[in-house]
Design a protein around this motif. Structure first.
Motif, PDB file in Angstrom:
ATOM      1  N   SER A 174       0.808  -1.221   0.000  1.00  0.00           N
ATOM      2  CA  SER A 174       0.000   0.000   0.000  1.00  0.00           C
ATOM      3  C   SER A 174       0.830   1.254   0.000  1.00  0.00           C
ATOM      4  O   SER A 174       1.728   1.312   0.746  1.00  0.00           O
ATOM      5  CB  SER A 174      -0.762   0.103   1.223  1.00  0.00           C
TER       6      SER A 174
ATOM      7  N   ASN B 141       0.275  -6.458   8.207  1.00  0.00           N
ATOM      8  CA  ASN B 141      -1.086  -5.948   8.002  1.00  0.00           C
ATOM      9  C   ASN B 141      -1.813  -5.743   9.323  1.00  0.00           C
ATOM     10  O   ASN B 141      -2.581  -4.792   9.477  1.00  0.00           O
ATOM     11  CB  ASN B 141      -1.883  -6.904   7.104  1.00  0.00           C
TER      12      ASN B 141
ATOM     13  N   ALA C 227      -3.180  -2.131  10.486  1.00  0.00           N
ATOM     14  CA  ALA C 227      -4.599  -1.954  10.806  1.00  0.00           C
ATOM     15  C   ALA C 227      -4.769  -1.430  12.229  1.00  0.00           C
ATOM     16  O   ALA C 227      -5.619  -0.566  12.491  1.00  0.00           O
ATOM     17  CB  ALA C 227      -5.338  -3.280  10.647  1.00  0.00           C
TER      18      ALA C 227
ATOM     19  N   ASN D   4     -10.827  -1.587   9.167  1.00  0.00           N
ATOM     20  CA  ASN D   4     -10.007  -1.889   7.993  1.00  0.00           C
ATOM     21  C   ASN D   4     -10.294  -3.329   7.544  1.00  0.00           C
ATOM     22  O   ASN D   4      -9.441  -4.215   7.691  1.00  0.00           O
ATOM     23  CB  ASN D   4      -8.526  -1.713   8.324  1.00  0.00           C
TER      24      ASN D   4
ATOM     25  N   GLN E 245      -7.797  -5.264   5.305  1.00  0.00           N
ATOM     26  CA  GLN E 245      -6.590  -5.713   5.995  1.00  0.00           C
ATOM     27  C   GLN E 245      -6.884  -6.855   6.963  1.00  0.00           C
ATOM     28  O   GLN E 245      -6.054  -7.742   7.160  1.00  0.00           O
ATOM     29  CB  GLN E 245      -5.933  -4.545   6.723  1.00  0.00           C
TER      30      GLN E 245
ATOM     31  N   ASN F  72      -6.819  -9.765   4.921  1.00  0.00           N
ATOM     32  CA  ASN F  72      -5.447 -10.053   4.536  1.00  0.00           C
ATOM     33  C   ASN F  72      -4.701 -10.755   5.665  1.00  0.00           C
ATOM     34  O   ASN F  72      -3.901 -11.665   5.429  1.00  0.00           O
ATOM     35  CB  ASN F  72      -4.723  -8.755   4.159  1.00  0.00           C
TER      36      ASN F  72
ATOM     37  N   GLN G 276      -5.060  -5.746  -1.180  1.00  0.00           N
ATOM     38  CA  GLN G 276      -4.177  -4.581  -1.103  1.00  0.00           C
ATOM     39  C   GLN G 276      -4.684  -3.464  -2.004  1.00  0.00           C
ATOM     40  O   GLN G 276      -4.632  -2.284  -1.640  1.00  0.00           O
ATOM     41  CB  GLN G 276      -2.763  -4.976  -1.518  1.00  0.00           C
TER      42      GLN G 276
ATOM     43  N   THR H 289      -7.428  -1.774  -0.244  1.00  0.00           N
ATOM     44  CA  THR H 289      -6.914  -0.900   0.813  1.00  0.00           C
ATOM     45  C   THR H 289      -6.395   0.402   0.232  1.00  0.00           C
ATOM     46  O   THR H 289      -6.632   1.488   0.776  1.00  0.00           O
ATOM     47  CB  THR H 289      -5.780  -1.604   1.592  1.00  0.00           C
TER      48      THR H 289
END
Length: 202
Positions: free
Chosen positions: A2, A69, A73, A82, A85, A88, A125, A128
């Motif tokens: 990101s 991640n 977050a 989030n 994330q 993720n 991603q 995000t």
């Protein structure tokens, strides 16, 4: 992977993320770039000659992604704020265990699992990056990185079904590109912050 160009630091009313999140994102991007660079160097050197180290690196890579991640977050309002994330973190954690298990079946299985993860994590991603674009300015490096990760995932899956015997060197370029995007993200934020301060002091 990101990255913001931080045109602004204001956030919508009611968001838990504040302007203090910008310094964290700079640190986060440089930290992720640094880790990926070290990982690639190890993979392309001793990782080629020490199978045990290569296996450890393959397990560590998604494991680190899950931890990174989670930390990001937590610094950005928590996992509930989030969702991409949070997914993720879950996906990377599961893939870490899956790769450890796939090592018992050979590198074709490992590359297949890695491909599925790269594709999924790339999409998350990208999501995000798009979401953060509203609060931290242009996130084009992370959007591109997410798209690249998704494409790499497809290529990994194709190679996993080919006669070619995969190795850790097949994954190293993917990690190197990720390092590049994280580095660009961090530098972009630093440059944008310097410009903002110059305007403020002018």
């Amino acid at each position: 992977m990101s990255s913001p160009t931080a045109k602004r630091y204001e956030v919508p009313t009611g968001s838990a993320t504040t302007s203090t999140n910008a310094p964290w994102l700079q640190t986060y991007y440089f930290l992720r770039a640094g880790f990926s660079i070290v990982w690639v160097l190890l993979a392309l050197t001793v990782g080629q000659h020490l199978p045990v180290l290569a296996m450890a690196l393959l397990v560590i890579y998604p494991g680190w992604d899950a931890v990174a991640n989670y930390l990001d977050a937590r610094q950005s309002g928590g996992l509930r704020r989030n969702p991409s994330q949070m997914l993720n973190v879950l996906a990377s954690g599961i893939v870490t265990l899956a790769i450890a298990a796939a090592l018992n079946f050979g590198m074709h299985a490992v590359l297949g699992v890695f491909g599925v993860w790269a594709g999924l994590s790339g999409l998350l991603q990208l999501a995000t990056g798009v979401r953060r674009w509203k609060t931290h300015g242009a996130q084009w490096p992370m959007v591109l990185s997410g798209a690249q990760s998704t494409l790499a995932g497809v290529l990994f899956i194709q190679r996993a079904t080919s006669p070619h015997l995969p190795a850790i060197t097949d994954i190293a370029p993917y990690a190197a590109v990720g390092a590049f995007y994280f580095l660009v993200s961090g530098v972009s934020m630093v440059v944008a912050d310097l410009r903002r301060r110059r305007k403020a002091s002018a």
